[in-house]
Enzyme design. Structure first.
Site, mmCIF file in Angstrom:
data_model
loop_
_atom_site.group_PDB
_atom_site.id
_atom_site.type_symbol
_atom_site.label_atom_id
_atom_site.label_comp_id
_atom_site.label_asym_id
_atom_site.label_seq_id
_atom_site.Cartn_x
_atom_site.Cartn_y
_atom_site.Cartn_z
ATOM 1 N N GLU A 1 50.209 26.623 12.119
ATOM 2 C CA GLU A 1 49.766 27.754 11.293
ATOM 3 C C GLU A 1 48.306 27.997 11.643
ATOM 4 O OE1 GLU A 1 51.728 29.516 9.341
ATOM 5 O OE2 GLU A 1 53.408 28.198 9.832
ATOM 6 N N HIS B 1 23.334 23.815 16.243
ATOM 7 C CA HIS B 1 24.168 22.660 16.631
ATOM 8 C C HIS B 1 23.829 21.439 15.771
ATOM 9 C CE1 HIS B 1 25.847 24.997 19.770
ATOM 10 N NE2 HIS B 1 24.795 25.004 20.557
ATOM 11 N N ARG C 1 40.627 33.887 18.143
ATOM 12 C CA ARG C 1 41.231 33.536 19.431
ATOM 13 C C ARG C 1 41.307 32.024 19.564
ATOM 14 N NH1 ARG C 1 36.495 36.397 20.786
ATOM 15 N NH2 ARG C 1 34.757 34.953 20.992
ATOM 16 N N ASP D 1 33.072 26.997 15.350
ATOM 17 C CA ASP D 1 32.387 28.115 16.023
ATOM 18 C C ASP D 1 31.339 28.736 15.100
ATOM 19 O OD1 ASP D 1 31.789 29.885 18.013
ATOM 20 O OD2 ASP D 1 33.563 31.141 17.734
ATOM 21 N N GLY D 2 30.269 29.228 15.704
ATOM 22 C CA GLY D 2 29.277 29.986 14.944
ATOM 23 C C GLY D 2 27.929 29.308 14.796
ATOM 24 N N ASN D 3 27.726 28.185 15.492
ATOM 25 C CA ASN D 3 26.434 27.486 15.383
ATOM 26 C C ASN D 3 25.283 28.387 15.846
ATOM 27 O OD1 ASN D 3 27.934 25.284 14.714
ATOM 28 N ND2 ASN D 3 27.533 24.112 16.564
ATOM 29 N N ASN E 1 32.208 25.351 28.329
ATOM 30 C CA ASN E 1 30.851 25.168 27.777
ATOM 31 C C ASN E 1 29.851 24.611 28.796
ATOM 32 O OD1 ASN E 1 31.956 24.256 24.411
ATOM 33 N ND2 ASN E 1 31.348 26.243 25.218
ATOM 34 N N ARG F 1 25.113 31.737 16.092
ATOM 35 C CA ARG F 1 24.866 32.877 15.202
ATOM 36 C C ARG F 1 24.185 32.437 13.906
ATOM 37 N NH1 ARG F 1 30.770 34.770 15.493
ATOM 38 N NH2 ARG F 1 30.863 32.875 16.741
ATOM 39 N N ARG G 1 39.834 28.090 12.712
ATOM 40 C CA ARG G 1 38.680 28.526 13.518
ATOM 41 C C ARG G 1 37.675 29.207 12.598
ATOM 42 N NH1 ARG G 1 38.110 30.771 19.536
ATOM 43 N NH2 ARG G 1 35.851 30.910 19.526
HETATM 44 C C1 FPP Z 1 30.274 26.570 18.745
HETATM 45 O O1 FPP Z 1 29.223 27.340 18.271
HETATM 46 C C2 FPP Z 1 29.995 25.144 18.744
HETATM 47 C C3 FPP Z 1 29.942 24.354 19.861
HETATM 48 C C4 FPP Z 1 30.144 24.856 21.217
HETATM 49 C C5 FPP Z 1 29.667 22.919 19.789
HETATM 50 C C6 FPP Z 1 30.091 22.201 18.545
HETATM 51 C C7 FPP Z 1 29.178 21.051 18.394
HETATM 52 C C8 FPP Z 1 28.743 20.530 17.235
HETATM 53 C C9 FPP Z 1 29.240 20.964 15.927
HETATM 54 C C10 FPP Z 1 27.710 19.479 17.225
HETATM 55 C C11 FPP Z 1 28.026 18.169 17.866
HETATM 56 C C12 FPP Z 1 29.406 17.676 17.702
HETATM 57 C C13 FPP Z 1 29.782 16.417 17.389
HETATM 58 C C14 FPP Z 1 31.221 16.089 17.406
HETATM 59 C C15 FPP Z 1 28.854 15.355 16.982
HETATM 60 P P1 FPP Z 1 28.568 28.383 19.272
HETATM 61 O O2 FPP Z 1 27.414 27.730 19.941
HETATM 62 O O3 FPP Z 1 29.596 28.907 20.221
HETATM 63 O O4 FPP Z 1 28.116 29.512 18.280
HETATM 64 P P2 FPP Z 1 28.021 31.081 18.555
HETATM 65 O O5 FPP Z 1 29.412 31.535 18.909
HETATM 66 O O6 FPP Z 1 27.565 31.612 17.246
HETATM 67 O O7 FPP Z 1 27.046 31.277 19.646
#
Ligand code: FPP
Length: 257
Positions: free
Chosen positions: A219, A49, A206, A32-34, A80, A36, A200
């Site tokens: 854990e 991402h 959560r 999580d956090g891409n 998503n 932000r 996480r």
């Molecule tokens: C959550 O960050 C991340 C995702 C919903 C997608 C995860 C995907 C990748 C890491 C890239 C592709 C994956 C693979 C397996 C090649 P968010 O977008 O919810 O961040 P935010 O909460 O900060 O908005």
């Protein structure tokens, strides 16, 4: 000049501090956090991402190097699909390009790829690439890397109930024989053990509909690190933290010792 042994400083790395005989067998990660991370840099979410895929590599490499048997990553949830169309497309494209790019790394490191979730909901190109990599890596046995794609735990449990009900209706199972093992056999994760450590990132605390049945005794480890910044050392920190905990599975501390 020869180093003076009396003054040499031996720094023990995080990796070296890990007890290999007390490793979690199955680690699951909510990445999580891409978004932000990208926003902090004044960039669009897709940039987050893209950089998230580098962190995927870090997590996979560190887990397999240290001897983790099962690593499960929450890559795309059933919820998503409700994100903007362009973001969904970007994530699917990244999945395909990452699979194409990483197949040789998976083979070289003897890693088997598997998936959980409704992969029929994925675009044809993504499903095709995924099934190809699953097939090519099926005999690898160092670590099983599972990608949760179009995955939702409630959907998984609902599907299991439907399948079991149908078997009851057709006299394949009798209701009194339904126990935990029957339910486990009908989950997407039938070939995976329970999760030992759930990580996480991004400071959110959560579960977001991830592996609800399978984390019964996991854990939980939450870190403020945003997913694209996640490195090998962050995984080692999570494992070290896990190793300091006493897992009692409902028993008393004395019974465990
Ligand atoms: C959550 O960050 C991340 C995702 C919903 C997608 C995860 C995907 C990748 C890491 C890239 C592709 C994956 C693979 C397996 C090649 P968010 O977008 O919810 O961040 P935010 O909460 O900060 O908005």
């Amino acid at each position: 000049m020869a180093a003076n042994p009396a003054t040499a400083i031996f720094k023990v790395t995080l990796k070296e501090q890990i007890h290999i005989d007390k490793l979690p067998k199955h680690i699951a990660i909510i990445m999580d956090g891409n978004g932000r991370w990208a926003k902090q840099k004044g960039m669009i979410r897709a940039f987050g991402h893209e950089n998230g895929t580098k962190a995927v590599r870090e997590a996979v490499e560190s887990a397999s190097e240290i001897g983790i048997e099962f690593l499960t990553l929450y890559a795309f949830s059933t919820e998503n699909w409700n994100r903007p169309k362009l973001e969904v497309q970007t994530l699917m494209k990244l999945l395909v390009s990452s699979l194409k790019k990483e197949i040789s790394t998976l083979q070289d490191n003897n890693i088997k790829l598997s998936t959980i979730g409704n992969i029929n909901a994925l675009p044809v190109s993504a499903k095709k690439e995924l099934l190809e990599v699953v097939e090519k890596t099926k005999d690898n046995n160092r670590m099983t890397l599972t990608l949760a794609l179009s995955y939702g735990s409630r959907e998984e449990i609902t599907n299991a109930l439907k399948e079991i009900s149908l078997k009851v209706k057709n006299n394949i199972i009798s209701p009194e024989n339904i126990d935990e093992s029957v339910i486990i056999e009908h989950l997407y994760t039938q070939n995976l053990p329970d999760v030992d450590l759930l990580v996480r990132t991004s400071g959110e605390q959560r579960i977001s509909n991830f592996l609800l049945w399978q984390i019964a005794y996991a854990e939980l480890y939450f870190t403020e690190i945003l997913w694209p910044d996640f490195t090998k050392n962050h995984l080692y920190e999570a494992i070290l933290n896990y190793q300091q905990r006493e897992r009692r599975f409902g028993k008393t501390s004395e019974q465990i010792k």
